[in-house]
Structures are given as C-alpha cells and as structure tokens.
Design a protein around this motif. Structure first.
Motif, PDB file in Angstrom:
ATOM      1  N   CYS A  44      38.321 -79.286 -61.895  1.00  0.00           N
ATOM      2  CA  CYS A  44      37.814 -78.685 -60.665  1.00  0.00           C
ATOM      3  C   CYS A  44      37.463 -79.758 -59.647  1.00  0.00           C
ATOM      4  O   CYS A  44      36.445 -80.449 -59.783  1.00  0.00           O
ATOM      5  CB  CYS A  44      36.585 -77.829 -60.982  1.00  0.00           C
ATOM      6  SG  CYS A  44      35.931 -76.902 -59.591  1.00  0.00           S
ATOM      7  N   GLU A  45      38.311 -79.916 -58.636  1.00  0.00           N
ATOM      8  CA  GLU A  45      38.007 -80.853 -57.562  1.00  0.00           C
ATOM      9  C   GLU A  45      36.963 -80.245 -56.619  1.00  0.00           C
ATOM     10  O   GLU A  45      36.878 -79.037 -56.442  1.00  0.00           O
ATOM     11  CB  GLU A  45      39.275 -81.180 -56.777  1.00  0.00           C
ATOM     12  CG  GLU A  45      40.316 -81.940 -57.575  1.00  0.00           C
ATOM     13  CD  GLU A  45      41.505 -82.328 -56.725  1.00  0.00           C
ATOM     14  OE1 GLU A  45      41.442 -82.078 -55.501  1.00  0.00           O
ATOM     15  OE2 GLU A  45      42.481 -82.856 -57.278  1.00  0.00           O
ATOM     16  N   ASP A  46      36.189 -81.118 -56.009  1.00  0.00           N
ATOM     17  CA  ASP A  46      35.198 -80.688 -55.025  1.00  0.00           C
ATOM     18  C   ASP A  46      34.253 -79.639 -55.613  1.00  0.00           C
ATOM     19  O   ASP A  46      33.956 -78.614 -54.992  1.00  0.00           O
ATOM     20  CB  ASP A  46      35.882 -80.138 -53.778  1.00  0.00           C
ATOM     21  CG  ASP A  46      34.961 -80.186 -52.556  1.00  0.00           C
ATOM     22  OD1 ASP A  46      33.916 -80.837 -52.636  1.00  0.00           O
ATOM     23  OD2 ASP A  46      35.300 -79.548 -51.547  1.00  0.00           O
ATOM     24  N   CYS A  47      33.809 -79.901 -56.845  1.00  0.00           N
ATOM     25  CA  CYS A  47      32.973 -78.944 -57.562  1.00  0.00           C
ATOM     26  C   CYS A  47      31.777 -79.668 -58.178  1.00  0.00           C
ATOM     27  O   CYS A  47      31.951 -80.685 -58.853  1.00  0.00           O
ATOM     28  CB  CYS A  47      33.797 -78.250 -58.641  1.00  0.00           C
ATOM     29  SG  CYS A  47      32.854 -77.129 -59.689  1.00  0.00           S
ATOM     30  N   ARG A  48      30.578 -79.151 -57.927  1.00  0.00           N
ATOM     31  CA  ARG A  48      29.371 -79.655 -58.565  1.00  0.00           C
ATOM     32  C   ARG A  48      28.743 -78.528 -59.367  1.00  0.00           C
ATOM     33  O   ARG A  48      28.694 -77.381 -58.898  1.00  0.00           O
ATOM     34  CB  ARG A  48      28.369 -80.166 -57.531  1.00  0.00           C
ATOM     35  CG  ARG A  48      28.819 -81.396 -56.753  1.00  0.00           C
ATOM     36  CD  ARG A  48      27.706 -81.872 -55.826  1.00  0.00           C
ATOM     37  NE  ARG A  48      27.432 -80.915 -54.773  1.00  0.00           N
ATOM     38  CZ  ARG A  48      26.198 -80.554 -54.378  1.00  0.00           C
ATOM     39  NH1 ARG A  48      25.137 -81.048 -54.994  1.00  0.00           N
ATOM     40  NH2 ARG A  48      26.035 -79.694 -53.390  1.00  0.00           N
ATOM     41  N   ALA A  49      28.254 -78.842 -60.560  1.00  0.00           N
ATOM     42  CA  ALA A  49      27.706 -77.798 -61.419  1.00  0.00           C
ATOM     43  C   ALA A  49      26.371 -78.236 -62.005  1.00  0.00           C
ATOM     44  O   ALA A  49      26.181 -79.399 -62.376  1.00  0.00           O
ATOM     45  CB  ALA A  49      28.685 -77.457 -62.536  1.00  0.00           C
ATOM     46  N   TYR A  50      25.458 -77.256 -62.104  1.00  0.00           N
ATOM     47  CA  TYR A  50      24.119 -77.514 -62.624  1.00  0.00           C
ATOM     48  C   TYR A  50      23.674 -76.335 -63.494  1.00  0.00           C
ATOM     49  O   TYR A  50      23.928 -75.169 -63.164  1.00  0.00           O
ATOM     50  CB  TYR A  50      23.118 -77.693 -61.492  1.00  0.00           C
ATOM     51  CG  TYR A  50      23.445 -78.839 -60.568  1.00  0.00           C
ATOM     52  CD1 TYR A  50      22.930 -80.109 -60.791  1.00  0.00           C
ATOM     53  CD2 TYR A  50      24.284 -78.645 -59.462  1.00  0.00           C
ATOM     54  CE1 TYR A  50      23.238 -81.165 -59.938  1.00  0.00           C
ATOM     55  CE2 TYR A  50      24.600 -79.688 -58.608  1.00  0.00           C
ATOM     56  CZ  TYR A  50      24.075 -80.952 -58.855  1.00  0.00           C
ATOM     57  OH  TYR A  50      24.386 -81.997 -58.017  1.00  0.00           O
ATOM     58  N   ALA A  51      23.003 -76.675 -64.588  1.00  0.00           N
ATOM     59  CA  ALA A  51      22.370 -75.674 -65.441  1.00  0.00           C
ATOM     60  C   ALA A  51      20.893 -75.615 -65.084  1.00  0.00           C
ATOM     61  O   ALA A  51      20.218 -76.644 -65.003  1.00  0.00           O
ATOM     62  CB  ALA A  51      22.552 -76.039 -66.909  1.00  0.00           C
ATOM     63  N   VAL A  52      20.388 -74.413 -64.868  1.00  0.00           N
ATOM     64  CA  VAL A  52      19.030 -74.220 -64.373  1.00  0.00           C
ATOM     65  C   VAL A  52      18.195 -73.476 -65.406  1.00  0.00           C
ATOM     66  O   VAL A  52      18.622 -72.450 -65.940  1.00  0.00           O
ATOM     67  CB  VAL A  52      19.038 -73.421 -63.050  1.00  0.00           C
ATOM     68  CG1 VAL A  52      17.617 -73.221 -62.532  1.00  0.00           C
ATOM     69  CG2 VAL A  52      19.910 -74.114 -62.004  1.00  0.00           C
ATOM     70  N   ASP A  53      17.000 -73.998 -65.668  1.00  0.00           N
ATOM     71  CA  ASP A  53      16.043 -73.266 -66.499  1.00  0.00           C
ATOM     72  C   ASP A  53      15.414 -72.175 -65.644  1.00  0.00           C
ATOM     73  O   ASP A  53      14.462 -72.426 -64.886  1.00  0.00           O
ATOM     74  CB  ASP A  53      14.945 -74.205 -67.020  1.00  0.00           C
ATOM     75  CG  ASP A  53      15.345 -74.902 -68.308  1.00  0.00           C
ATOM     76  OD1 ASP A  53      16.171 -74.343 -69.051  1.00  0.00           O
ATOM     77  OD2 ASP A  53      14.835 -76.005 -68.564  1.00  0.00           O
ATOM     78  N   GLY A  54      15.949 -70.974 -65.730  1.00  0.00           N
ATOM     79  CA  GLY A  54      15.418 -69.890 -64.917  1.00  0.00           C
ATOM     80  C   GLY A  54      16.338 -68.691 -64.941  1.00  0.00           C
ATOM     81  O   GLY A  54      17.397 -68.693 -65.593  1.00  0.00           O
ATOM     82  N   THR A  55      15.948 -67.674 -64.230  1.00  0.00           N
ATOM     83  CA  THR A  55      16.727 -66.446 -64.135  1.00  0.00           C
ATOM     84  C   THR A  55      17.850 -66.630 -63.121  1.00  0.00           C
ATOM     85  O   THR A  55      17.875 -67.618 -62.369  1.00  0.00           O
ATOM     86  CB  THR A  55      15.835 -65.288 -63.686  1.00  0.00           C
ATOM     87  OG1 THR A  55      15.387 -65.546 -62.339  1.00  0.00           O
ATOM     88  CG2 THR A  55      14.619 -65.127 -64.598  1.00  0.00           C
ATOM     89  N   PRO A  56      18.779 -65.686 -63.044  1.00  0.00           N
ATOM     90  CA  PRO A  56      19.836 -65.788 -62.043  1.00  0.00           C
ATOM     91  C   PRO A  56      19.294 -65.882 -60.611  1.00  0.00           C
ATOM     92  O   PRO A  56      19.768 -66.690 -59.810  1.00  0.00           O
ATOM     93  CB  PRO A  56      20.640 -64.500 -62.253  1.00  0.00           C
ATOM     94  CG  PRO A  56      20.442 -64.181 -63.707  1.00  0.00           C
ATOM     95  CD  PRO A  56      19.039 -64.578 -63.998  1.00  0.00           C
ATOM     96  N   ALA A  57      18.300 -65.067 -60.278  1.00  0.00           N
ATOM     97  CA  ALA A  57      17.734 -65.111 -58.931  1.00  0.00           C
ATOM     98  C   ALA A  57      17.047 -66.448 -58.678  1.00  0.00           C
ATOM     99  O   ALA A  57      17.118 -66.996 -57.568  1.00  0.00           O
ATOM    100  CB  ALA A  57      16.750 -63.956 -58.732  1.00  0.00           C
ATOM    101  N   GLN A  58      16.383 -66.997 -59.680  1.00  0.00           N
ATOM    102  CA  GLN A  58      15.760 -68.306 -59.522  1.00  0.00           C
ATOM    103  C   GLN A  58      16.810 -69.399 -59.378  1.00  0.00           C
ATOM    104  O   GLN A  58      16.608 -70.364 -58.626  1.00  0.00           O
ATOM    105  CB  GLN A  58      14.839 -68.588 -60.707  1.00  0.00           C
ATOM    106  CG  GLN A  58      13.564 -67.764 -60.683  1.00  0.00           C
ATOM    107  CD  GLN A  58      12.715 -67.948 -61.921  1.00  0.00           C
ATOM    108  OE1 GLN A  58      13.235 -68.084 -63.036  1.00  0.00           O
ATOM    109  NE2 GLN A  58      11.399 -67.942 -61.745  1.00  0.00           N
ATOM    110  N   ALA A  59      17.930 -69.264 -60.082  1.00  0.00           N
ATOM    111  CA  ALA A  59      19.015 -70.239 -59.933  1.00  0.00           C
ATOM    112  C   ALA A  59      19.515 -70.264 -58.500  1.00  0.00           C
ATOM    113  O   ALA A  59      19.820 -71.333 -57.951  1.00  0.00           O
ATOM    114  CB  ALA A  59      20.152 -69.910 -60.896  1.00  0.00           C
ATOM    115  N   VAL A  60      19.606 -69.096 -57.872  1.00  0.00           N
ATOM    116  CA  VAL A  60      20.016 -69.028 -56.469  1.00  0.00           C
ATOM    117  C   VAL A  60      19.017 -69.771 -55.593  1.00  0.00           C
ATOM    118  O   VAL A  60      19.393 -70.566 -54.723  1.00  0.00           O
ATOM    119  CB  VAL A  60      20.152 -67.556 -56.010  1.00  0.00           C
ATOM    120  CG1 VAL A  60      20.327 -67.470 -54.496  1.00  0.00           C
ATOM    121  CG2 VAL A  60      21.326 -66.885 -56.711  1.00  0.00           C
ATOM    122  N   GLN A  61      17.738 -69.537 -55.811  1.00  0.00           N
ATOM    123  CA  GLN A  61      16.720 -70.204 -55.001  1.00  0.00           C
ATOM    124  C   GLN A  61      16.767 -71.718 -55.162  1.00  0.00           C
ATOM    125  O   GLN A  61      16.693 -72.466 -54.188  1.00  0.00           O
ATOM    126  CB  GLN A  61      15.328 -69.683 -55.365  1.00  0.00           C
ATOM    127  CG  GLN A  61      15.054 -68.276 -54.895  1.00  0.00           C
ATOM    128  CD  GLN A  61      13.587 -67.905 -55.003  1.00  0.00           C
ATOM    129  OE1 GLN A  61      12.796 -68.617 -55.604  1.00  0.00           O
ATOM    130  NE2 GLN A  61      13.230 -66.780 -54.425  1.00  0.00           N
TER     131      GLN A  61
END
Length: 277
Positions: free
Chosen positions: A68-85
């Motif tokens: 995946c070019e031009d792609c950054r990815a992160y795993a977040v400790d939280g709910t989906p809505a918190q991941a958005v925030q």
C-alpha cells in the motif's frame, strides 16, 4: 499531485486492525488520496458510538498487510468512535475528505444499527463534518466476530470505493444526509444492483438469554438471527438485502427527532396533562 493536495481518506472499523474486510476497503482506494488507517487494536463489535472512560487511547504504528503506497496505519486502544477522534485530532494534519468504516463481517440493518460500532464510527465522523460511509457485508452469524479469509470482500470494496469517490465530489447533498450505510449481500457480484432504502423499524438479531445457574455466575448475552424479511417494509434495508439480495444504500441522519406531527403530539400531551389534573 503534491502530498498536501491529496485528500485524506480515513479508514476504521469495529472488527479490529487485523480484519481482512478493513484492508480490502483500503486496497480499493489506492491512488484516490492519502490513506490513513486508525482502527481498534481489538475486536470492538457492538460498541456503537460509545466513548468509555476506561479506554487508554494508546496508539501504535501498524504494518499494513497489503502493498500500500501512500498509506499510514495505526492500531488504537479504544472504540471505533474513539479511533476516529484520535485520527482527526492526532494523526491527520488536516480534515479527512472521507471516512470509510468497515467492511464489517455481517450486515447492519434494521433498528439494531445503533449497536453497530461500524455505524457508530461513521456517525462520529459525520458529527465533526466528515462525509462518512459505513459498509457491511452479509456473512454467516458464526463469522461475525472472526477474521475469516473465507469471506470475499472484493465486490463490497469496489462498490464502496465508487460510492466514496462520488461522495467526496458532492456538494449538493441534502443537509439531512450525514452517513451512507451500505450493506452488501452474500454472493454479490459486479452485476448486483443497488437500491436506495430506508432504515427498517424491524429487529433482525435478537438477544439470547444467558445460560447460568445463579445470577452472580458469569452470563454473557448472545444473539441470534430471528427475522422474516418478507414482512419488512418493502422500501427498507432489511427487505432489500435479506429478501431481494440487492445492495442496500441507506442515508442516515444525525437528527434523531421523531417525524411525528409536533402539533398533534403537543395536543395529545396537553390533553393527558389536563386529564391528570
């Protein structure tokens, strides 16, 4: 196109960062902009738009499982809505042009959509002005919380890419359209038609009673499919997806106000108040 000119497309889900459904969606959008993935570290199905205070909010860089070019990815400790925030406040250098939530294992239809973390993440994005799509694919119930590679997400991914690209170009959508909820039937092909639908008032998945000897024993609630889609409203998501096996596209509003006649309702309420005196 310069890096700063590319639209940021944000991806999340409720099945967790390792879900093949998430990465099928990301792969479909390659070349459409700067791709930013911020998804829960763990399975978060059924979390709705929740913001639990106990979420730690830790963020970890994640190696994309696809080329995946031009792609950054992160795993977040939280709910989906918190991941958005977290993505909007900490990971994106400007406002995303689109939020794609999913692709979820299992459809999200009927009056149970407020339970869905997939839909909850999209509503959270919409609440801060980001065009949002929540996409789910019909699967057997036993795969709902899985990361099974037996599910082919390619048709759903292609459809949501086309819908998302269209949504980013729109400036004339009605004010009351905040989220597009997309549900793709099992076995869909590139020839499967799509239909604009309303949210059904019917429930599709019903809670099941815990099996335990005493109330203080551990007893997790379960759920099971219990619906007759032929009895659903003909213009609804439940009827379209589960009866006619077409792709359902449901516009959702953040305005949850009842569509009742306010004058009539006030007369009823005042009448009851007067009677109570």
């Amino acid at each position: 196109m310069a890096q700063s000119d590319k639209p940021i497309i944000l991806f999340t889900n409720d099945d967790g960062i390792e879900s093949p459904g998430l990465w099928a969606a990301v792969k479909a959008f390659q070349g459409a902009g700067g791709l930013l993935v911020a998804a829960p570290r763990e399975q978060q199905s059924g979390m709705g738009r929740s913001m639990p205070h106990y979420s730690e909010g830790r963020i970890f860089p994640y190696d994309a499982p696809i080329d995946c070019e031009d792609c950054r990815a992160y795993a977040v400790d939280g709910t989906p809505a918190q991941a958005v925030q977290h993505a909007v406040l900490e990971l994106a250098d400007r406002a995303p042009a689109l939020l794609v939530s999913g692709i979820n294992y299992g459809e999200n239809t009927g009056n149970g959509v407020t339970i869905s973390g997939t839909v909850g993440a999209a509503l959270e994005a919409a609440s801060i002005g980001i065009p949002a799509i929540a996409v789910s694919q019909q699967t057997p119930t036993d795969l709902h919380r899985s990361h099974s590679n037996a599910v082919d997400f390619s048709v759903a991914a292609e459809f949501v890419m086309r819908m998302g690209s269209w949504l980013m170009d729109q400036s004339a959508l009605p004010d009351d359209v905040d989220v597009l909820k997309v549900d793709v039937p099992a076995g869909a092909t590139s020839e499967t038609e799509w239909r604009l639908t309303r949210l059904s008032r019917r429930r599709v998945y019903w809670p099941t009673r815990p099996e335990r000897l005493a109330l203080h024993d551990s007893g997790k609630l379960g759920y099971q499919y219990n619906s007759d889609p032929t009895a659903a409203e003909p213009d609804s998501d439940v009827y379209a997806l589960l009866n006619d096996a077409v792709i359902s596209v449901t516009p959702i509003s953040l305005d949850m106000t009842s569509r009742a006649d306010m004058f009539r309702l006030s007369q009823i309420m005042l009448g009851k108040q007067a009677y109570g005196r």
